[in-house]
Design a protein around this motif. Structure first.
Motif, PDB file in Angstrom:
ATOM      1  N   UNK A   1       0.811  -1.215   0.000  1.00 51.04           N
ATOM      2  CA  UNK A   1       0.000   0.000   0.000  1.00 51.04           C
ATOM      3  C   UNK A   1       0.848   1.270   0.000  1.00 51.04           C
ATOM      4  N   UNK A   2       2.147   1.116   0.318  1.00 44.24           N
ATOM      5  CA  UNK A   2       3.029   2.277   0.446  1.00 44.24           C
ATOM      6  C   UNK A   2       4.288   2.079  -0.398  1.00 44.24           C
ATOM      7  N   UNK A   3       4.775   3.162  -0.973  1.00 44.84           N
ATOM      8  CA  UNK A   3       6.016   3.139  -1.735  1.00 44.84           C
ATOM      9  C   UNK A   3       7.212   3.120  -0.778  1.00 44.84           C
ATOM     10  N   UNK A   4       8.411   2.864  -1.290  1.00 46.99           N
ATOM     11  CA  UNK A   4       9.583   2.775  -0.409  1.00 46.99           C
ATOM     12  C   UNK A   4       9.826   4.002   0.458  1.00 46.99           C
ATOM     13  N   UNK A   5       9.429   5.195  -0.009  1.00 45.15           N
ATOM     14  CA  UNK A   5       9.637   6.405   0.796  1.00 45.15           C
ATOM     15  C   UNK A   5       8.511   6.637   1.793  1.00 45.15           C
ATOM     16  N   UNK A   6       7.573   5.684   1.890  1.00 47.05           N
ATOM     17  CA  UNK A   6       6.465   5.805   2.822  1.00 47.05           C
ATOM     18  C   UNK A   6       5.224   6.444   2.250  1.00 47.05           C
ATOM     19  N   UNK A   7       5.279   6.895   0.998  1.00 49.52           N
ATOM     20  CA  UNK A   7       4.115   7.534   0.377  1.00 49.52           C
ATOM     21  C   UNK A   7       2.957   6.553   0.243  1.00 49.52           C
ATOM     22  N   UNK A   8       1.763   7.009   0.598  1.00 52.34           N
ATOM     23  CA  UNK A   8       0.552   6.212   0.465  1.00 52.34           C
ATOM     24  C   UNK A   8       0.097   6.270  -0.990  1.00 52.34           C
ATOM     25  N   UNK A   9       0.101   5.141  -1.672  1.00 52.26           N
ATOM     26  CA  UNK A   9      -0.268   5.082  -3.088  1.00 52.26           C
ATOM     27  C   UNK A   9      -1.651   5.676  -3.319  1.00 52.26           C
ATOM     28  N   UNK A  10      -2.525   5.528  -2.361  1.00 53.17           N
ATOM     29  CA  UNK A  10      -3.897   5.988  -2.507  1.00 53.17           C
ATOM     30  C   UNK A  10      -4.020   7.508  -2.432  1.00 53.17           C
ATOM     31  N   UNK A  11      -3.000   8.184  -1.909  1.00 52.07           N
ATOM     32  CA  UNK A  11      -3.134   9.612  -1.632  1.00 52.07           C
ATOM     33  C   UNK A  11      -2.185  10.500  -2.436  1.00 52.07           C
ATOM     34  N   UNK A  12      -1.426   9.914  -3.336  1.00 48.63           N
ATOM     35  CA  UNK A  12      -0.516  10.707  -4.159  1.00 48.63           C
ATOM     36  C   UNK A  12      -1.300  11.496  -5.207  1.00 48.63           C
ATOM     37  N   UNK A  13      -0.803  12.671  -5.639  1.00 44.24           N
ATOM     38  CA  UNK A  13      -1.564  13.512  -6.574  1.00 44.24           C
ATOM     39  C   UNK A  13      -1.501  13.065  -8.028  1.00 44.24           C
ATOM     40  N   UNK A  14      -0.397  12.453  -8.480  1.00 44.62           N
ATOM     41  CA  UNK A  14      -0.240  11.980  -9.857  1.00 44.62           C
ATOM     42  C   UNK A  14      -0.520  13.091 -10.877  1.00 44.62           C
ATOM     43  N   UNK A  15       0.369  14.067 -10.913  1.00 47.23           N
ATOM     44  CA  UNK A  15       0.185  15.215 -11.810  1.00 47.23           C
ATOM     45  C   UNK A  15       0.544  14.913 -13.259  1.00 47.23           C
ATOM     46  N   UNK A  16       1.388  13.899 -13.503  1.00 51.01           N
ATOM     47  CA  UNK A  16       1.856  13.665 -14.866  1.00 51.01           C
ATOM     48  C   UNK A  16       2.051  12.181 -15.139  1.00 51.01           C
ATOM     49  N   UNK A  17       2.160  11.860 -16.430  1.00 50.26           N
ATOM     50  CA  UNK A  17       2.431  10.483 -16.819  1.00 50.26           C
ATOM     51  C   UNK A  17       3.762   9.998 -16.278  1.00 50.26           C
ATOM     52  N   UNK A  18       4.727  10.897 -16.179  1.00 45.66           N
ATOM     53  CA  UNK A  18       6.037  10.532 -15.636  1.00 45.66           C
ATOM     54  C   UNK A  18       5.925  10.118 -14.172  1.00 45.66           C
ATOM     55  N   UNK A  19       5.134  10.860 -13.401  1.00 43.97           N
ATOM     56  CA  UNK A  19       4.927  10.513 -11.996  1.00 43.97           C
ATOM     57  C   UNK A  19       4.238   9.162 -11.870  1.00 43.97           C
ATOM     58  N   UNK A  20       3.265   8.912 -12.743  1.00 43.48           N
ATOM     59  CA  UNK A  20       2.545   7.638 -12.709  1.00 43.48           C
ATOM     60  C   UNK A  20       3.490   6.490 -13.036  1.00 43.48           C
ATOM     61  N   UNK A  21       4.323   6.674 -14.060  1.00 40.86           N
ATOM     62  CA  UNK A  21       5.275   5.634 -14.435  1.00 40.86           C
ATOM     63  C   UNK A  21       6.261   5.341 -13.323  1.00 40.86           C
ATOM     64  N   UNK A  22       6.766   6.391 -12.672  1.00 41.30           N
ATOM     65  CA  UNK A  22       7.699   6.204 -11.562  1.00 41.30           C
ATOM     66  C   UNK A  22       7.037   5.443 -10.425  1.00 41.30           C
ATOM     67  N   UNK A  23       5.796   5.816 -10.108  1.00 44.29           N
ATOM     68  CA  UNK A  23       5.059   5.128  -9.046  1.00 44.29           C
ATOM     69  C   UNK A  23       4.904   3.654  -9.359  1.00 44.29           C
ATOM     70  N   UNK A  24       4.483   3.317 -10.590  1.00 46.11           N
ATOM     71  CA  UNK A  24       4.268   1.920 -10.949  1.00 46.11           C
ATOM     72  C   UNK A  24       5.565   1.119 -10.850  1.00 46.11           C
TER      73      UNK A  24
END
Length: 266
Positions: free
Chosen positions: A108-131
């Motif tokens: 449910x959380x990325x390595x830096x502790x970010x909650x996947x459910x609560x990230x803003x996802x402003x760009x395709x690049x951010x989405x790709x990095x998250x995935x």
């Protein structure tokens, strides 16, 4: 008659549904088996393991009462362990000290502790990095093992409505295939999560190509779960899940009792 092996009750931080309501819906819909799999995210945040441990005794008692009140329903005592890779030793002790029928592993959380459910996802690049980060964590979780079924492989799609045109993880096939191979190697089940049938994806997850590839690699254990957080969602999408499994060449789904897989014919 079907099953639902992924249900959250009021003992999860993000649900207020009592066991009683869950059981009533399950019986009304003709379910044979239901697993209570409340969250225990392995973090020190208030919504993490402390929340689970605070309510554990009441959860155990409510489960005992529900099992007595609904003998026509096979109730399984389960848990969804989130981000075990961040606290592997603590997770190991937690599971060794308890007796569950079924344990789901999830990220449910990325390595830096970010909650996947609560990230803003402003760009395709951010989405790709998250995935890419998400699937790397999924791989680490599969390598760690210790759980029975890998939950919602395509979990991030839930929060990407309007951010991507099509709900697919096909672009990350090279990241996903090693995860599937590791599940097969360890004998861990892959979850068919029906949340998408009542969300924007309008289908079960993961996609057919993932299920087919898992089977091609030798995977035979598949669990079905609604990921319900309300009584209305209990048992949702079971028919769609069985259709997807048939399309992809499966002849059975899996139920876990005392952490042991039992195959149920479709």
């Amino acid at each position: 008659m079907g099953c639902d092996l992924h249900i959250h009750s009021c003992f999860s931080f993000d649900s207020n549904t009592p066991f009683e309501s869950i059981c009533q819906t399950a019986v009304r819909r003709g379910l044979r088996t239901a697993a209570m799999t409340d969250h225990c995210d392995m973090t020190d945040a208030m919504e993490g393991r402390r929340s689970y441990l605070k309510n554990e005794r009441r959860r155990e008692e409510s489960f005992r009462q529900a099992r007595q009140a609904y003998p026509q329903l096979e109730l399984l005592y389960g848990v969804e362990i989130g981000n075990a890779i961040d606290m592997p030793e603590e997770t190991g002790r937690f599971l060794e000290e308890r007796r569950f029928d079924f344990v789901i592993g999830a990220i449910h959380f990325l390595p830096d502790g970010s909650d996947i459910y609560r990230l803003p996802y402003h760009s395709g690049e951010e989405i790709g990095t998250m995935f890419r980060q998400y699937f790397r964590s999924m791989m680490r979780l599969a390598e760690l093992g210790g759980f029975d079924s890998l939950a919602h492989l395509d979990y991030p799609l839930r929060v990407l409505k309007g951010k991507i045109p099509v709900p697919t993880v096909l672009d990350y096939r090279e990241d996903i295939e090693p995860i599937l191979a590791e599940l097969v190697r360890k004998g861990i089940a892959l979850e068919v999560n029906t949340r998408g049938t009542y969300d924007w994806q309008r289908r079960v997850g993961p996609e057919d190509w993932v299920l087919r590839r898992y089977r091609e690699l030798g995977g035979k254990y598949v669990t079905i779960g609604s990921d319900a957080h309300t009584a209305a969602a209990v048992g949702a999408g079971f028919a769609e899940a069985t259709e997807a499994l048939r399309r992809c060449g499966f002849s059975a789904y899996t139920v876990y009792r005392e952490r042991r897989p039992v195959q149920i014919g479709l």
